[in-house]
Structures are given as C-alpha cells and as structure tokens.
Design a protein around this motif. Structure first.
Motif, PDB file in Angstrom:
ATOM      1  N   ILE A 277       0.847  -1.194   0.000  1.00 34.30           N
ATOM      2  CA  ILE A 277       0.000   0.000   0.000  1.00 34.30           C
ATOM      3  C   ILE A 277       0.878   1.238   0.000  1.00 34.30           C
ATOM      4  O   ILE A 277       1.812   1.346   0.801  1.00 34.30           O
ATOM      5  N   ILE A 279       0.707   5.310   0.514  1.00 38.44           N
ATOM      6  CA  ILE A 279      -0.171   6.307   1.111  1.00 38.44           C
ATOM      7  C   ILE A 279       0.556   7.644   1.155  1.00 38.44           C
ATOM      8  O   ILE A 279       1.755   7.701   1.447  1.00 38.44           O
ATOM      9  N   LEU A 284      -4.948   7.362  -0.241  1.00 39.54           N
ATOM     10  CA  LEU A 284      -4.429   6.218  -0.988  1.00 39.54           C
ATOM     11  C   LEU A 284      -3.860   6.659  -2.334  1.00 39.54           C
ATOM     12  O   LEU A 284      -4.520   7.366  -3.093  1.00 39.54           O
TER      13      LEU A 284
END
Length: 509
Positions: A277, A279, A284
C-alpha cells in the motif's frame, strides 16, 4: 505457504476486489502490470532493526501469559512515543490524561468513549486517567450486568441532550456518551471502529484467550503505549468523512502516473506479500495485492490511523505485527512501514514473520523504480496540489461536496473554504452530511434525494446505485437550482474520475 496465509485465504476467499465492502460493493477491478526496469535490489544494513524485528517475533506458548508479540510491540510503541516531542503534529500523548470526572474540563467535552472489561476493569477513556475512573466504569458494568441477568441488553439511553450508546463485544464493553447530535447508528459505528482498533493490536483470538484464562485481567498492561492509536482515532471521527462514509480518500493524480506507480509496486513482489500500500497524507495512492485477497476500508483506515498517530514512523523502518480485523481477526500480518519521502509512506503486509529484510529489499527496489520512472517528483507535485479547490468545479453557489463511489468504496472532496474555515462551521457541515446519509440509508422509507435548508446553508444529498453525493449550497438556493448544481457536479466528476479515484489495482499471482 505459511499457516497464517492459509488461514487468511480461508477467511477471505478469492475475488477480484482491491477494496471490499460488507454490502457487496465491488471496488477495484484488476489490471495486469507491465514490467518496470530497475537497477537491482539492495539491503539496508540495519543491525539494530534486525534485533528489534527478532524480538517482536517471539511468541509465547504459555496461554496463561499475555501474547509476547503484542507485549513486545507495546513496549516498542511506548518507547517510540516517549522519544517523540509532544508538540509534533499527529502525536497524541494523552493530553487529557490529567482530567477527572469531578473537573469542569472533563464534563465540558461533548463526546466521551469508555472501554471496560466485563469484570468492570477500566481499559480506555478518551478523556481522563482510566485509573481515576474505576468507580465510573464499575457503574457502567453494573448497569450492563443488570440487564444481562435478565437475558436482555441495553443499546441506547437518551438523557436530555446526551445520548448513551452501549456495545457488548465478547469480554469488552464499549460506551459512547455524546451531546454532539449524532445518532445512535453513527455512534455505534464509531464504537465498532474502536473495537477494531483494539483487535488491530491484539487479535480477536488473543483477546478471547486472555479473558477465558483470567476474567479480571487488566488489559491496559497490553494496550499501554498504544493509547495514541485510540486517541487519534477518536479525534478523527470529528475531523474526517471517511469513517462515517465507510470509504477511502485517494490522492488526485493522472491515471497514467498512477498506473506507472502501480507497475513499480507489482514488479518483483515477494512471495509472502499480502498487500502493498502506498499512502500520501492519509490518502491512498495505489495498492497491490494477490488476486484472491481483498482489503476492507476499515482495515485500511486502521493502517492509516497507525501511521498518522505518531511521527516516529517517519524516521525509521518499522516491522510490527498487526491484525486486520475484517481480513482475519484471529491472526497477525507482519507489517513493514517506511516513509519514502516527506509525505509518501509504504506499507507492506506479509504472512512471514521473518521477512523483514526481504521487505526492506523490496522497498529499495520500489524506491529505485519510482526514481527511474520519474514518479517521485510527480507524486510530490500531486501532494502539493492536494486538496483541490471547489472553484475548479465551476458550479455557482456550490460551497462544498463529498462524492462517494459506492462501486469503488472511495470518496473525494475539495478543500474546505469560506464559510467553513472555523472548526464549529466544519463540524456543523459534517453533522449535516451525517444526517443526510442516515436519511438516505434509513431502514424505513429511505430517501433518494434530500434537500434541507437552514439559515447557514442548504444541503442536498443524492443517491444512485453507483454513487452518493452530499453537497452544500448557499442558504438562499432553491431545490431546482441545487439539482442543477448536482448535475453540473456529476459532469465534472465524470471528466475527472480517472484522476480522483483509483479505478484499478495491480494484482499478482
């Protein structure tokens, strides 16, 4: 594949989603990544980090003792919290810990959260020192036990302007006391998030095991040092839209740039990787995942909350076990967290407790790939341009809006400008949106279109099978003019959709 991975797969069967939602909303379709050249991986020489990682991964086989993974991680967070300056943004260092129930400051707070065990042991209070609230917690436990003795449960009490909402989660009791005007479902949703935050630290299996062995165990022994997560989350309910929407905000950037970033992340993924992920400022950028796994917005909110709770994550590579309750509430994923720049954070979740160096090497590969493809500077530009202004939408009388894509489980909103520059004005607008959302999702007579005018603003909400809109207009605007504004907003969203949302996520395996 490790036992943790098998268990995770059983909990979340194969599916095409990048983000998942309980209502069957289908976020993120898949896209095939294209390879990106890199100069080859390199491993950081981090002997202290290795020692810390090994310590974190010691687990106790004695079920009468607390889980040593959680205990060691608690000490790590406690140390991290102590070395960070209290004045640094994002750190919550129990600033209200000296308040007591008899003080005027404590009673003036408009919303309190309390968490206690079924034995009446205090676990957490948003305001004040839990140790000084023992009698108060005991009273809550007595009320709940009184109803439980009659095979009944209490859900909500109204006392004047205050609303008391109760939630019983196995060995834990959670209570919200609010005079903010929020409804019972909204407060209950917040209690669910707080409970998920506790599972994020301990896992549901460990929580059950602890209280089956010792019903009067003081859970603060394991949560000490992680209160900053609960504190930050409690405050976020008042500031952000994502929690009551059940959706994730995304960083606005060109679809081409986002695809390039995704391709970098999807190249050379470690075998034990479950989620990767990226960020930036609690938004996001993109994520990568195995084809058969999905990520729930609540779990992603918890990850973002952990990162933004302390600035200590910005200075070191962190390796810690966390539980993603919606993914699998009975086991840990071992998580690598590292900032690639001032605002850009990489989170890698693995099923392998010994994968610290493998993830660190993968991070180096990602960092090099982003540099080679020119993504680093482009991401910095996107961060500086975020959030965008309401002026870009070019809809007369439109002051602010939230657009939620129910299919992607993502939302977008512009920056708050006049007349929402003061905290009280922003909270009033948030309450108006919450009221509209509740009306649209009511069990009886749900409304597709809601128009509510007050002396300060006119709020219109509009729902379709694919999206929801919450918009604020001048208080003098008519319903017809507001509908025109909604139509204009929909056209703008359609043009910008590929840049303000993450329509697809790279997959591997």
């Amino acid at each position: 594949m490790s036992n943790d991975a098998v268990e995770a797969e059983r909990m979340h069967p194969e599916g095409p989603l990048g983000l998942s939602a309980a209502d069957g909303e289908s976020p993120f379709t898949s896209q095939s990544p294209s390879p990106v050249p890199s100069e080859g991986p390199c491993v950081a020489e981090l002997a202290p980090a290795l020692d810390s990682a090994k310590a974190l991964l010691v687990r106790s086989d004695n079920h009468t003792q607390p889980d040593l993974i959680a205990e060691t991680r608690r000490k790590s967070f406690q140390k991290q919290k102590n070395v960070v300056s209290p004045t640094q943004a994002g750190d919550s260092l129990r600033r209200y810990g000296d308040e007591v129930p008899t003080s005027s400051r404590w009673t003036q707070h408009k919303k309190h959260f309390f968490i206690l065990s079924s034995a009446g042991k205090p676990i957490y209070s948003r305001y004040g020192d839990e140790a000084k609230l023992s009698s108060f917690m005991g009273l809550i436990q007595a009320i709940l036990s009184f109803f439980a003795s009659d095979d009944d449960s209490i859900r909500c009490l109204n006392a004047g302007s205050h609303k008391f909402v109760f939630s019983m989660k196995g060995p834990l009791y959670l209570v919200a006391v609010s005079s903010t005007g929020e409804s019972e479902p909204q407060l209950r949703q917040q209690l669910e998030c707080l409970y998920a935050q506790i599972l994020f630290v301990l896992t549901g299996a460990a929580l059950t095991r602890i209280f089956e062995t010792r019903g009067n165990y003081d859970l603060r022994n394991l949560l000490s040092g992680t209160e900053m997560f609960l504190d930050h989350l409690s405050g976020a309910f008042q500031r952000g839209s994502g929690y009551f929407l059940g959706a994730i905000p995304c960083l606005r950037m060109s679809s081409r740039l986002r695809q390039k970033i995704g391709n970098v992340l999807a190249t050379g993924t470690p075998k034990s990787l479950v989620f990767g992920i990226l960020i930036a400022r609690d938004k996001l950028v993109t994520l990568v995942r195995p084809k058969r796994y999905s990520l729930h917005p609540t779990d992603l909110h918890l990850v973002m909350n952990m990162i933004s709770s302390s600035s200590g994550f910005r200075s070191v590579e962190t390796w810690t076990p966390v539980c993603l309750p919606q993914f699998n509430n009975r086991a840990f994923l071992h998580t690598y967290v590292c900032f690639l720049g001032t605002d850009l954070c990489l989170v890698l979740a693995s099923t392998d407790k010994d994968a610290f160096f493998e993830m660190s090497e993968y991070k180096q590969q990602i960092s090099q790939g982003l540099e080679i493809t020119g993504c680093v500077e482009a991401i910095d530009d996107a961060v500086r341009a975020d959030p965008y202004s309401i002026v870009e939408v070019e809809v007369p009388s439109l002051r602010h809006f939230i657009y939620k894509s129910t299919t992607l489980v993502q939302y977008t909103e512009p920056s708050l400008s006049a007349p929402y520059t003061r905290k009280e004005d922003r909270r009033r607008l948030l309450r108006a949106y919450q009221y509209a959302l509740e009306r649209m999702h009511a069990r009886e007579n749900p409304a597709r279109v809601i128009f509510h005018a007050t002396p300060t603003e006119a709020v219109m909400s509009y729902s379709t099978p694919t999206h929801e809109i919450y918009a604020s207009f001048s208080p003098l605007v008519s319903k017809a003019a507001a509908m025109e504004g909604i139509a204009g907003l929909q056209k703008w969203i359609k043009r910008e959709e590929s840049s303000i949302f993450v329509p697809s996520a790279p997959v591997f395996w």
